[in-house]
Design an enzyme around this catalytic site. Structure first.
Site, PDB file in Angstrom:
ATOM      1  N   ALA A   1     -21.804  17.284  27.936  1.00  0.00           N
ATOM      2  CA  ALA A   1     -22.920  17.763  28.758  1.00  0.00           C
ATOM      3  C   ALA A   1     -23.743  18.789  27.987  1.00  0.00           C
ATOM      4  O   ALA A   1     -23.229  19.496  27.121  1.00  0.00           O
ATOM      5  CB  ALA A   1     -22.386  18.368  30.051  1.00  0.00           C
TER       6      ALA A   1
ATOM      7  N   GLY B   1     -18.440  14.361  28.159  1.00  0.00           N
ATOM      8  CA  GLY B   1     -19.293  13.267  28.586  1.00  0.00           C
ATOM      9  C   GLY B   1     -19.651  12.314  27.462  1.00  0.00           C
ATOM     10  O   GLY B   1     -19.906  11.123  27.693  1.00  0.00           O
TER      11      GLY B   1
ATOM     12  N   GLU C   1     -16.855   9.922  27.433  1.00  0.00           N
ATOM     13  CA  GLU C   1     -16.975   9.066  28.620  1.00  0.00           C
ATOM     14  C   GLU C   1     -18.082   8.030  28.433  1.00  0.00           C
ATOM     15  O   GLU C   1     -17.939   6.871  28.837  1.00  0.00           O
ATOM     16  CB  GLU C   1     -17.236   9.935  29.856  1.00  0.00           C
TER      17      GLU C   1
ATOM     18  N   GLU D   1     -12.987  19.432  29.362  1.00  0.00           N
ATOM     19  CA  GLU D   1     -13.470  20.024  30.618  1.00  0.00           C
ATOM     20  C   GLU D   1     -12.465  20.969  31.271  1.00  0.00           C
ATOM     21  O   GLU D   1     -12.851  21.908  31.975  1.00  0.00           O
ATOM     22  CB  GLU D   1     -13.836  18.911  31.606  1.00  0.00           C
TER      23      GLU D   1
END
Length: 698
Positions: A61, A102, A105, A125
């Site tokens: 992110a 992310g 992901e 995270e």
């Protein structure tokens, strides 16, 4: 758009262009979606490659968008991944440098993943109080063993692509590519362009779990290793959901539910505060990042004791040569012996390779002469904490050190302005207060005197990063940020015992709150004689400061802590476990009797509130005086140097979360207590002002 699009030999290459780590901000996500849609609409394109511009693929992110509408603006990460999964043409993630959060992901949503050697792969995270929220806990155990997934997700630790490629049965990495990654990825994409059906992680089963107690064991391990933290436990929950839920969409929704639930909790706020606070601490308001720094290629350390040896190791670990100066050869031999012993212990535990140990020791030289350190770029004194001793050292340094050398003091309390004024080059003088053991503790208080040059400040902040310290700038005052506040914390602990609590109760209450150690155990570890000396100085310099006589009474019995086998607790030879002391209790009883005090029952809540709010009130005064430039700096000092619980983000954030009006109300109650220095509980003016205005420190 923070993503570029180019077609190469029938393959569309989408390059993330959001430096420094290609964070998945709104513009980047939109660029990926637009690129995939454009490629699918182009008949000449047979496959798609997504890669990262610069040194990394994607760090996750975009932290610049945290807590802003852009973080959740469409297309979100889930929709971006869905667009990739539904692509009619195969999508290959070409990964180099770093793929985290992310970014990983996103890559798990691609049909194939090729990686360069040495890529750092992680879902971190958990370290900001969250769980992966883009399907990471559901997709990763479909390409790696559940055991490996648990280790990665619950710790946030990175694993290299080389190691992951060797994991039996792994389906994370289709190919490791040496050399030109994008060229190799394009060639790979052409090879798989016509393969149908296209592989998707969502269609894979979760790897089987051989141990039915795996998840319970993981929870127990996390409870010990990451005491009090919610996010590691919820990571385990999410991975267990993946193992027990064949329908990945159900698992992804449950993961998202957990993510949203803990995202708004105080613990996530505290951990994110710590994450951003560390980065903010390195920024000095009036020292631009463009300020030229001095070259630091050779360092000298004066004093080969515990602190000097630890400081020396910090630089050796970073590959910076050190000359260690002492007055006597036996002191050097003892100090170097301790350094060797520390490194050899790391080698024995497998934490340090033998060749690395030898390399570090090869960077160390020793001397008995100041002349041999004259050409060092920076010198740090770690001698006895006495102004007379330190002034002699700085007078000598002023005479021998080359022009432009940085002269640093490791003082923990003394006036750096006055130390600087001993020299003819006060602009080159700065305080570098390391915390013991210096080779372990992350905190470095950078004490800026009124004379310190801006380029000196810029330089030492850069050096702190090289030696892996969290550097926090403090102005000059007695005790700087950390010890000045800690003195009030210790004062309250003494008053609490005098009024009726036991030493053990105070420590246990502090530790139950989350402190690494209670105040009395800390005193025994650090040496009670240090505080004893400070209190003697206070009686002369600040006779109005009130202390309970309990602390001095214990020290007058020679109970200076673990180093002498007795302090607030008794210690058996060779052991560090604290044993309640009948002698200390008798000493406390005598103080109470002498003062005519009848002990009262004190709750653990009162203990915690008085200890923590003593820190808060002094912290407010420090902010108001400009000793610290921002509240988060104070929190970083306490998180990285004093064992304050990460779950609360530091004393100032704790006050914010409690509510400053509530803090003021509690303090008024403590002021009504005739013992424990009632005057101290007058709220600092900044605290009173912010509380009245409904504002916060941070």
């Amino acid at each position: 758009m923070s993503a570029s699009y180019q077609v190469t030999d029938g393959v569309a290459v989408i390059t993330l262009t959001n430096p420094p780590v290609n964070g998945l901000g709104h513009s980047t996500r939109a660029g990926i979606v637009d690129g995939v849609n454009l490629a699918n609409a182009d008949a000449s394109v047979k496959a798609i490659v997504i890669t990262g511009g610069g040194k990394v693929f994607c760090g996750g992110a975009d932290i610049r968008e945290f807590n802003t509408p852009a973080a959740f603006a469409a297309p979100g990460l889930h929709l971006t991944i869905e667009t990739i999964e539904k692509s009619s043409k195969p999508v290959v993630a070409a990964i180099h440098g770093v793929v985290m959060g992310g970014g990983l992901e996103l890559a798990l949503g691609c049909h194939y993943r090729v990686m360069a050697p040495g890529v750092q792969v992680a879902l971190p995270e958990v370290n900001i109080g969250l769980i992966p929220g883009g399907g990471g806990t559901q997709r990763l155990p479909r390409v790696l063993p559940v055991e490996q997934t648990l280790q990665m997700v619950t710790t946030g630790a990175s694993v290299t692509s080389d190691k992951l490629a060797k994991v039996p049965g792994q389906q994370l990495i289709a190919k490791l590519i040496e050399g030109d990654l994008v060229a190799g990825a394009v060639a790979f994409a052409k090879e798989v362009a016509d393969v149908r059906p296209m592989p998707l992680v969502r269609h894979l089963p979760v790897s089987p779990v051989s141990d039915p107690e795996l998840f319970n064991k993981a929870r127990a391990d996390m409870a010990k290793a990451r005491r009090g933290l919610i996010s590691p436990q919820r990571c385990v929950d999410a991975i267990e959901i993946a193992a027990n839920t064949p329908d990945i969409d159900v698992g992804i929704q449950k993961e998202l539910d957990i993510f949203k639930e803990i995202m708004v909790g105080p613990q996530a706020k505290a951990m994110q505060h710590a994450f951003f606070g560390e980065r903010a601490a390195s920024k000095i308001p009036d020292v631009p990042e463009s300020t030229p720094a001095r070259k630091i290629e050779k360092v000298a350390v004066i004093g080969a004791g515990t602190m000097g040896g630890g400081i020396t190791m910090c630089f050796l670990n970073a590959g910076i040569p050190v000359t260690l100066l002492e007055m006597k050869q036996e002191a050097i031999d003892r100090g170097v012996g301790t350094i060797r012993k520390n490194y050899e212990a790391q080698v024995a535990k497998g934490k340090l390779a033998q060749d690395k140990y030898e390399q570090r020791m090869s960077l160390l030289t020793t001397t008995l002469s100041y002349d041999d350190i004259a050409q060092a770029d920076m010198v740090i004194e770690a001698v006895f904490e006495d102004f007379g001793v330190k002034s002699q050292v700085f007078t000598k340094l002023d005479a021998v050190m080359k022009p432009g050398a940085i002269l640093a003091s490791n003082t923990s309390t003394l006036d750096v302005d006055k130390i600087a004024e001993v020299t003819k080059r006060p602009a080159d003088v700065v305080g570098l207060h390391f915390f013991s053991p210096a080779n372990v503790m992350r905190l470095l208080e950078v004490v800026r005197s009124k004379h310190t040059a801006k380029d000196v400040m810029a330089t030492v902040m850069q050096v702190a990063k090289k030696i892996k310290k969290v550097a926090v700038v403090s102005g000059v005052c007695d005790g700087f940020i950390g010890n000045r506040m800690f003195e009030q914390y210790v004062r309250q602990s003494f008053f609490l015992v005098e009024e009726g609590a036991t030493v053990q109760q105070v420590d246990k209450a502090a530790e139950a709150f989350g402190f690494a150690m209670g105040p009395f155990r800390v005193g025994d570890l650090a040496g009670n004689d240090i505080g004893f000396a400070i209190r003697k100085r206070r009686k002369i310099e600040q006779p109005d400061v009130i202390y309970s006589p309990v602390g001095d009474a214990v020290c007058e019995l020679g109970r200076f802590g673990q180093k002498v086998g007795k302090g607030w607790y008794d210690y058996e030879a060779g052991k560090r476990e604290p044993v309640p002391s009948a002698e200390v209790q008798a000493c406390v009883d005598k103080v109470r009797a002498d003062k005519g005090l009848t002990p009262r029952a004190i709750s653990d809540d009162e203990i915690v509130q008085r200890l923590v709010l003593a820190l808060v009130n002094e912290g407010a005064a420090i902010l108001e005086e400009g000793i610290a430039s921002k509240a988060s700096d104070i929190d970083m000092v306490y998180l990285t140097g004093y064992g304050f619980p990460l779950t609360w983000g530091g004393p100032m954030l704790y006050a914010d979360l409690l509510g400053l009006p509530k803090v003021v109300e509690l303090m008024k109650g403590f002021a009504g207590n005739p013992h424990g220095d009632p005057a101290f509980w007058t709220p600092a003016p900044l605290l009173a002002k912010l509380a009245a205005e409904g504002k916060t420190f941070n």
